[in-house]
Design a protein around this motif. Structure first.
Motif, PDB file in Angstrom:
ATOM      1  N   PRO A  77      43.974  40.291  49.268  1.00 23.52           N
ATOM      2  CA  PRO A  77      45.073  40.827  48.448  1.00 23.52           C
ATOM      3  C   PRO A  77      45.228  40.018  47.162  1.00 23.52           C
ATOM      4  O   PRO A  77      44.975  38.804  47.148  1.00 23.52           O
ATOM      5  N   PRO A  78      45.623  40.666  46.056  1.00 26.86           N
ATOM      6  CA  PRO A  78      45.676  39.999  44.748  1.00 26.86           C
ATOM      7  C   PRO A  78      46.476  38.705  44.705  1.00 26.86           C
ATOM      8  O   PRO A  78      46.126  37.780  43.981  1.00 26.86           O
ATOM      9  N   LYS A  79      47.552  38.615  45.489  1.00 29.65           N
ATOM     10  CA  LYS A  79      48.393  37.424  45.445  1.00 29.65           C
ATOM     11  C   LYS A  79      47.655  36.161  45.892  1.00 29.65           C
ATOM     12  O   LYS A  79      48.103  35.050  45.604  1.00 29.65           O
ATOM     13  N   MET A  80      46.517  36.329  46.562  1.00 27.80           N
ATOM     14  CA  MET A  80      45.743  35.189  47.035  1.00 27.80           C
ATOM     15  C   MET A  80      44.610  34.809  46.086  1.00 27.80           C
ATOM     16  O   MET A  80      43.973  33.768  46.263  1.00 27.80           O
ATOM     17  N   HIS A  81      44.339  35.638  45.087  1.00 21.49           N
ATOM     18  CA  HIS A  81      43.170  35.436  44.225  1.00 21.49           C
ATOM     19  C   HIS A  81      43.203  34.107  43.480  1.00 21.49           C
ATOM     20  O   HIS A  81      42.191  33.399  43.406  1.00 21.49           O
ATOM     21  N   TYR A  82      44.344  33.783  42.901  1.00 21.45           N
ATOM     22  CA  TYR A  82      44.430  32.592  42.059  1.00 21.45           C
ATOM     23  C   TYR A  82      44.087  31.323  42.834  1.00 21.45           C
ATOM     24  O   TYR A  82      43.226  30.540  42.400  1.00 21.45           O
ATOM     25  N   GLU A  83      44.736  31.097  43.954  1.00 18.18           N
ATOM     26  CA  GLU A  83      44.506  29.870  44.723  1.00 18.18           C
ATOM     27  C   GLU A  83      43.083  29.798  45.250  1.00 18.18           C
ATOM     28  O   GLU A  83      42.444  28.741  45.213  1.00 18.18           O
ATOM     29  N   LEU A  84      42.565  30.917  45.749  1.00 18.44           N
ATOM     30  CA  LEU A  84      41.196  30.930  46.275  1.00 18.44           C
ATOM     31  C   LEU A  84      40.178  30.696  45.163  1.00 18.44           C
ATOM     32  O   LEU A  84      39.197  29.970  45.354  1.00 18.44           O
ATOM     33  N   ALA A  85      40.400  31.327  44.010  1.00 18.66           N
ATOM     34  CA  ALA A  85      39.485  31.145  42.880  1.00 18.66           C
ATOM     35  C   ALA A  85      39.503  29.699  42.398  1.00 18.66           C
ATOM     36  O   ALA A  85      38.448  29.108  42.118  1.00 18.66           O
ATOM     37  N   LYS A  86      40.690  29.130  42.301  1.00 18.37           N
ATOM     38  CA  LYS A  86      40.825  27.744  41.844  1.00 18.37           C
ATOM     39  C   LYS A  86      40.133  26.779  42.803  1.00 18.37           C
ATOM     40  O   LYS A  86      39.362  25.902  42.377  1.00 18.37           O
ATOM     41  N   LYS A  87      40.382  26.938  44.092  1.00 13.14           N
ATOM     42  CA  LYS A  87      39.746  26.067  45.085  1.00 13.14           C
ATOM     43  C   LYS A  87      38.224  26.202  45.045  1.00 13.14           C
ATOM     44  O   LYS A  87      37.498  25.209  45.166  1.00 13.14           O
TER      45      LYS A  87
END
Length: 366
Positions: A77-87
């Motif tokens: 889901p989009p709300k998880m994209h930022y943290e996963l991409a950053k990690k």
């Protein structure tokens, strides 16, 4: 990097889009899917039974710590994209992120800047950009087949799939915006949009978007609440028009040599117009599955340093447009001038270097 070597990848998310990604990753000879990561253990058990060669995880950490993993594909889901991409980037992995890139322009900008800092590739899965029909339309535009582009009308409606962290504009219209940017090579100057929250959950499930360019208009109708599925785009020019209907099993694009014949001032005042009724023909287009082209392109960006149609900068343009559309919706449909200077120096330089900003014509200034 050595050409044609296999890359190890991990896929995060096995919802609606995940199975399609798994199939296309496995069909790519140079990708090896080593990990599938999802929080739903029931889904993972079923997958593991038929795919015993792929390691199943409920957390991404082990994949991030695995030095053999070259890339992470994010389909959560989009709300998880930022943290996963950053990690993933901080762990030294290339990333392919499902649309929408993130849930804000600020988050997306941070990811693109981080990717540049750690020298890793970031690509966003705007699948329709890798559809052979869109490539064929682009070739026709470059050949001036349609003359001056006057308008683009897009309809992208269906019953579902309802999201709980982004509205229908961020979920569906992002496809149209990426297509407009690619085909027109121009950015809109203003936007007007209205949206309806038919479910009462604070997220618009129906929206109408009007984009004003220097010499043309573009419209988008997107909905999760339609009883019929329509994926159709009409692009009209001064010479010809083209209809793209993605639902058609064959003959997805048709060029229409029809229109009004140029007339003198006296003839234009008459109610009787002279119409040109020319032929309808179907241009050739590549029928390779678009998602297979996405996967192959992602590989080529990593191995051969080739540019994709959905680099970080391209995704940022879409993200900024989404925020301007949302601003107009929040203002009750008020026209919002898009201040492209606000995107930051680096991205604005990218825009101007490509000549994507043009002065409005006198007709559109009225």
């Amino acid at each position: 990097m050595e050409g044609n070597r296999s890359l190890n990848v991990a896929l995060v998310g096995y919802g609606y889009w995940g199975p399609k990604l798994v199939r296309n990753i496995r069909d790519c000879a140079y990708f090896h899917l080593k990990y599938l990561i999802d929080q739903e253990e029931t889904v993972l058990r079923d997958f593991s039974f038929s795919n015993p060669d792929i390691t199943i995880l409920t957390d991404i950490q082990a994949a991030l710590e695995d030095e053999s993993i070259d890339a992470i594909i994010i389909a959560t889901p989009p709300k998880m994209h930022y943290e996963l991409a950053k990690k993933s980037l901080l762990a030294g992995k290339h990333i392919l992120v499902e649309k929408p890139f993130t849930t804000s322009f600020k988050e997306a900008s941070e990811i693109v800047a981080l990717a540049e800092k750690v020298a890793k590739k970031v690509m966003v899965d705007f699948t329709f950009l890798y559809n052979g029909t869109i490539q064929s339309i682009k070739e026709q535009i470059d050949k001036q087949t349609f003359g001056q582009i006057l308008y683009v009308d897009s309809v992208r409606i269906n019953l579902g799939i309802f999201q709980n962290d982004v509205n229908v504009v961020w979920d569906l219209a992002c496809h149209d915006l990426s297509i407009f940017n690619y085909l027109l090579e121009e950015l809109p100057l203003s936007v007007q949009a209205i949206g309806i929250d038919g479910l009462g959950n604070g997220l618009e499930n129906i929206a109408y978007v009007h984009l004003k360019y220097s010499e043309l208009f573009a419209q988008i109708n997107c909905s999760w609440s339609s009883p019929v599925k329509i994926r159709r785009m009409l692009l009209g020019g001064s010479k010809r028009a083209i209809l793209y209907n993605d639902i058609e099993p064959t003959d997805k694009i048709k060029v229409y040599d029809k229109g009004v014949v140029n007339q003198n001032s006296l003839e234009r005042e008459s109610l009787l117009q002279d119409y040109r009724m020319g032929e309808v023909y179907i241009p050739k287009y590549d029928t390779t599955e678009p998602l297979q082209n996405v996967v192959t392109t992602f590989y080529n960006t990593i191995i051969y340093n080739k540019k994709s149609k959905s680099e970080g900068e391209d995704a940022l343009l879409v993200m900024f447009m989404l925020e301007m559309i949302q601003k107009s919706i929040n203002l009750g449909g008020k026209e919002v001038k898009i201040e492209w200077e606000q995107v930051g120096q680096s991205l604005y330089s990218y825009i101007t270097s490509k000549g994507m900003l043009k002065e409005p014509s006198k007709a559109l200034k009225k």
